[in-house]
Design a protein around this motif. Structure first.
Motif: not given
Ligand code: SAH
Length: 418
Positions: A298, A328, A332
């Protein structure tokens, strides 16, 4: 064991549980047991009767587990004598004979629990060493016999006992058994060696996760190896670098192993070094990164992109209620993976959460692909390796999907173009 001294333990199930057992499901949860003739002990054989009072099944009773009954046999009444157990073990073991070329693969699962008729138990082989992993206390009272049956069918030089965390305390207290005990042979000095499709690996059988290696991904690692030629590979949640070694042998230009565990990355370096005699492995650049994969993927400043990215995270749903949260998290990860993929690159995304159904995982990944601002195409889906048969839904935990990013560089604004 008190099987012979006491009156038989007889149980009856709710109608739904009875139907499930008749249909071959190997588990009965505590709240599905309608009647118990007396309190049962761990490992006792329970006789299951149906609603008409007819024999239905023989099962192992486990008062300490929510899975109260683990079915061994359904159908006509039989006697579970020594010959029956031996035969059952020989059957499971012989099923692997035609799966592997023994000159190329010496690391595989010999017994995959319920799906091989041995509830709550796994037997893995790494070269001359076998690892017996117990997930249920039902086996403690018959561990001596179990050892004999294993020796008769597999004859390993070394047999290591591993215990799942939930039963380790009662094993120590009631049976003086400890995780990592040797049931046969000498304690290994360090990791033990084995072959996977001709490549060399080590397994930390005494302390490693599962039984020391993630054998369930073997065929998927081989697939990745076949796709790797000339590629820069990022192996996220690498553990001991299995995907990277296969990719390197398949001609990858470079591989990066990323894991949160320094111990796993040390093993990944050794596994690469073990194969240094392979010219393609010797040519491949190898790097390890110790990081939290979620943070690392990320992070905003991306310096490098890759041609092939593997995402093989640990289980993310411990119970059914966590399935949506896990989906989820997979989403991601997959989006972050696609963002680091070069045009034409491949993303290999896996889920080992038993509480996330294969179709739910695949469909979520398809939605990720459809919503991604570049054209992303599904290439293939796969499940676990052939030595990990799954005969009931809960056993089907591993699922993988491969996605390919479009080779053209441009952004696709209109998703209908797909
Ligand atoms: N792909 C491996 C198996 C992966 S098992 C193989 O083929 O053998 C999952 C791995 O994820 C473990 O090695 C564990 O140490 C690592 N892991 C768990 N949480 C992590 C995190 N947040 N970031 C990076 N690695 C993590």
């Amino acid at each position: 064991m008190s099987d012979s001294a006491k009156a038989r333990l007889k149980i009856r199930l709710t109608p739904a549980a009875e139907r499930a057992v008749k249909g071959g499901h190997p588990w009965v949860y505590a709240d599905r047991i309608k009647e118990e003739s007396r309190p049962g002990e761990a490992g006792e054989i329970a006789v299951v009767y149906d609603k008409n009072d007819k024999f239905l099944a023989l099962a192992l009773f486990d008062p300490g587990s929510p899975i109260r009954v683990r079915v061994l046999h359904v159908g006509k009444p039989i006697t579970l004598d020594d010959a029956w157990w031996r035969e059952r073990m020989a059957e499971a073991v012989s099923r692997r004979e035609r799966i592997f070329d023994p000159a190329r693969t010496t690391g595989f699962r010999w017994i995959n629990g319920e799906s091989d008729g041995w509830p709550g138990l796994v037997l893995d082989r790494y070269g001359d060493t076998c690892v017996l992993k117990l997930y249920s206390a039902v086996w403690f009272p018959r561990l001596g016999a179990l050892r004999e049956w294993i020796m008769a069918s597999c004859a390993p030089e070394r047999l290591v006992l591993r215990l799942s965390r939930n039963i380790a305390e009662s094993a120590a207290r009631d049976f003086s058994l400890r995780d990592g005990d040797l049931l046969r042979g000498e304690k290994p000095e360090g990791p033990v060696a084995f072959l996977e499709n001709g490549l060399r690996f080590e397994a930390d059988v005494l302390r490693g996760q599962k039984t020391g290696f993630f054998l369930d991904q073997r065929e998927n690692r081989i697939r990745v190896g076949l796709e790797a030629e000339g590629k820069d590979v990022l192996n996220v949640f690498s553990h001991a670098g299995g995907f990277s070694v296969h990719a390197a042998a398949g001609g990858a230009r470079s591989t990066v192993d990323l894991d949160i565990s320094a111990h796993a990355l040390e093993s990944a370096k050794r596994n690469m070094a073990l194969n240094a005699g392979h010219p393609a492995v010797a040519r491949c650049r190898h790097e390890t990164i110790k990081a939290d994969a979620f943070d690392w993927l990320g992070a905003a400043e991306w310096s490098t992109n890759y041609d092939l990215i593997i995402l093989d995270p640990p289980s993310m749903a411990m119970r059914q209620g966590e399935a949506e949260g896990a989906l989820r998290a997979y989403e991601k990860l997959a989006v972050a993976g696609l963002q680091r993929l070069r045009p034409g690159g491949l993303l290999f995304a896996a889920s080992c959460s038993a509480h996330v159904a294969a179709d739910d995982f695949f469909n979520r990944m398809r939605v990720v692909a459809a919503n991604y601002p570049r054209h992303v195409r599904e290439v293939a889906t796969s499940l676990h390796a052939a030595d990990h048969p799954a005969t009931f839904p809960e056993a089907n935990y591993l699922k993988c999907i491969t996605l390919r990013m479009s080779g053209s560089g441009g952004k696709i604004e209109n998703r209908k173009e797909r």
